[in-house]
Design a protein around this motif. Structure first.
Motif, short mmCIF file in Angstrom:
data_model
loop_
_atom_site.label_atom_id
_atom_site.label_comp_id
_atom_site.label_asym_id
_atom_site.label_seq_id
_atom_site.Cartn_x
_atom_site.Cartn_y
_atom_site.Cartn_z
N GLY A 146 0.80 -1.21 0.00
CA GLY A 146 0.00 0.00 0.00
C GLY A 146 0.83 1.27 0.00
N GLN A 147 2.14 1.15 -0.10
CA GLN A 147 2.99 2.35 -0.12
C GLN A 147 2.84 3.01 -1.49
OE1 GLN A 147 7.17 1.62 0.26
NE2 GLN A 147 7.47 3.51 1.42
N ARG A 148 2.67 4.31 -1.44
CA ARG A 148 2.49 5.06 -2.69
C ARG A 148 3.77 5.08 -3.48
NH1 ARG A 148 0.26 9.90 0.39
NH2 ARG A 148 2.32 10.59 -0.22
N LEU A 149 3.65 5.24 -4.78
CA LEU A 149 4.80 5.27 -5.67
C LEU A 149 5.73 6.42 -5.33
CD1 LEU A 149 6.28 4.19 -8.14
CD2 LEU A 149 4.84 5.66 -9.55
N ARG A 150 5.16 7.57 -5.01
CA ARG A 150 5.98 8.74 -4.71
C ARG A 150 6.85 8.50 -3.47
NH1 ARG A 150 3.85 14.92 -4.62
NH2 ARG A 150 5.89 15.87 -4.41
N ALA A 151 6.27 7.90 -2.45
CA ALA A 151 7.03 7.61 -1.23
C ALA A 151 8.13 6.59 -1.52
CB ALA A 151 6.10 7.09 -0.14
N ALA A 152 7.84 5.63 -2.38
CA ALA A 152 8.85 4.62 -2.74
C ALA A 152 10.00 5.27 -3.51
CB ALA A 152 8.21 3.52 -3.58
N LEU A 153 9.69 6.20 -4.40
CA LEU A 153 10.73 6.90 -5.15
C LEU A 153 11.59 7.76 -4.23
CD1 LEU A 153 8.85 7.92 -8.42
CD2 LEU A 153 10.59 6.15 -8.13
N HIS A 154 10.96 8.40 -3.25
CA HIS A 154 11.72 9.20 -2.29
C HIS A 154 12.65 8.31 -1.45
CE1 HIS A 154 10.17 13.20 -3.00
NE2 HIS A 154 8.93 12.72 -3.00
N ALA A 155 12.16 7.16 -1.05
CA ALA A 155 12.98 6.23 -0.27
C ALA A 155 14.17 5.75 -1.10
CB ALA A 155 12.14 5.05 0.20
N TRP A 156 13.94 5.44 -2.36
CA TRP A 156 15.02 5.00 -3.25
C TRP A 156 16.03 6.13 -3.46
CZ3 TRP A 156 17.10 0.70 -4.58
CH2 TRP A 156 17.98 0.67 -5.65
N SER A 157 15.54 7.35 -3.61
CA SER A 157 16.42 8.50 -3.77
C SER A 157 17.28 8.71 -2.52
CB SER A 157 15.59 9.75 -4.06
OG SER A 157 16.38 10.90 -4.08
N ASP A 158 16.68 8.56 -1.35
CA ASP A 158 17.44 8.69 -0.11
C ASP A 158 18.52 7.62 -0.01
OD1 ASP A 158 15.88 10.82 0.60
OD2 ASP A 158 14.59 9.68 1.97
N ARG A 159 18.20 6.38 -0.38
CA ARG A 159 19.20 5.31 -0.36
C ARG A 159 20.34 5.63 -1.32
NH1 ARG A 159 17.71 -0.12 -1.78
NH2 ARG A 159 19.55 -0.72 -0.60
N LEU A 160 20.03 6.20 -2.48
CA LEU A 160 21.06 6.54 -3.45
C LEU A 160 21.97 7.64 -2.90
CD1 LEU A 160 22.04 5.86 -6.28
CD2 LEU A 160 20.56 7.64 -7.15
N HIS A 161 21.41 8.62 -2.20
CA HIS A 161 22.22 9.69 -1.61
C HIS A 161 23.16 9.12 -0.54
CE1 HIS A 161 20.48 12.85 -3.85
NE2 HIS A 161 19.33 12.90 -3.21
N VAL A 162 22.66 8.22 0.28
CA VAL A 162 23.50 7.61 1.31
C VAL A 162 24.61 6.77 0.66
CG1 VAL A 162 23.52 5.95 3.22
CG2 VAL A 162 21.71 7.65 3.07
N ALA A 163 24.27 6.06 -0.41
CA ALA A 163 25.27 5.26 -1.11
C ALA A 163 26.36 6.15 -1.70
CB ALA A 163 24.62 4.43 -2.21
N ARG A 164 25.98 7.29 -2.24
CA ARG A 164 26.98 8.23 -2.77
C ARG A 164 27.89 8.75 -1.66
NH1 ARG A 164 23.09 11.59 -6.82
NH2 ARG A 164 23.12 10.07 -8.52
N ALA A 165 27.31 8.97 -0.48
CA ALA A 165 28.12 9.42 0.65
C ALA A 165 29.10 8.33 1.08
CB ALA A 165 27.21 9.81 1.82
N PHE A 166 28.65 7.08 1.11
CA PHE A 166 29.54 5.97 1.43
C PHE A 166 30.69 5.89 0.43
CE2 PHE A 166 26.32 3.09 3.80
CZ PHE A 166 26.54 3.80 4.96
N ARG A 167 30.35 6.05 -0.85
CA ARG A 167 31.36 5.96 -1.90
C ARG A 167 32.39 7.09 -1.73
NH1 ARG A 167 29.69 7.52 -7.77
NH2 ARG A 167 29.67 9.46 -6.66
N SER A 168 31.93 8.28 -1.43
CA SER A 168 32.85 9.41 -1.24
C SER A 168 33.70 9.24 0.01
CB SER A 168 32.07 10.72 -1.14
OG SER A 168 31.38 10.96 -2.34
N LEU A 169 33.10 8.74 1.07
CA LEU A 169 33.81 8.55 2.33
C LEU A 169 34.91 7.51 2.19
CD1 LEU A 169 33.90 9.18 5.38
CD2 LEU A 169 32.35 7.27 5.70
N ARG A 170 34.70 6.54 1.33
CA ARG A 170 35.65 5.45 1.16
C ARG A 170 37.01 5.97 0.71
NH1 ARG A 170 34.83 1.75 -3.64
NH2 ARG A 170 36.96 1.12 -3.88
N TRP A 171 37.06 7.09 0.01
CA TRP A 171 38.32 7.57 -0.54
C TRP A 171 38.97 8.64 0.31
CZ3 TRP A 171 40.14 4.37 -3.78
CH2 TRP A 171 39.29 3.62 -4.57
N THR A 172 38.47 8.91 1.52
CA THR A 172 39.09 9.91 2.37
C THR A 172 40.35 9.35 3.02
OG1 THR A 172 37.79 9.30 4.31
CG2 THR A 172 36.88 11.02 2.88
#
Length: 94
Positions: free
Chosen positions: A20-46
């Motif tokens: 029952g989760q709306r598509l918009r909420a699912a897209l926002h959750a996926w976008s948030d996961r992508l932002h966290v993944a980008r932060a992990f990737r950037s942190l890895r090279w510090t």
């Protein structure tokens, strides 16, 4: 791209999979996961993260720390040699 996909695997799924989760909420959750993944990737090279990783490896980490500048210098030398060979090839053909 590979680093991003590997980092994305490390991001926990939060709030996903509810019926029952709306598509918009699912897209926002996926976008948030992508932002966290980008932060992990950037942190890895510090510098701090690399220092901790080399410390955990012990003797092998110290060897890697010594090998890094040598490999970087070798890369520069190989690039200069490659450009020299390319230039010699072009001038010999023309």
């Amino acid at each position: 791209m590979a680093a991003l996909l590997l980092a994305l695997a490390r991001v926990p799924k939060v709030g996903g999979g509810r019926s029952g989760q709306r598509l918009r909420a699912a897209l926002h959750a996926w976008s948030d996961r992508l932002h966290v993944a980008r932060a992990f990737r950037s942190l890895r090279w510090t510098w701090a993260v690399r220092a901790v990783a080399m410390g955990r490896l012990g003797r092998r980490g110290r060897r890697l720390a010594l090998a890094e500048p040598v490999l970087q210098a070798a890369g520069v030398v190989l690039m200069v040699v490659w450009f020299g060979l390319l230039y010699a090839n072009v001038t010999a053909a023309g």
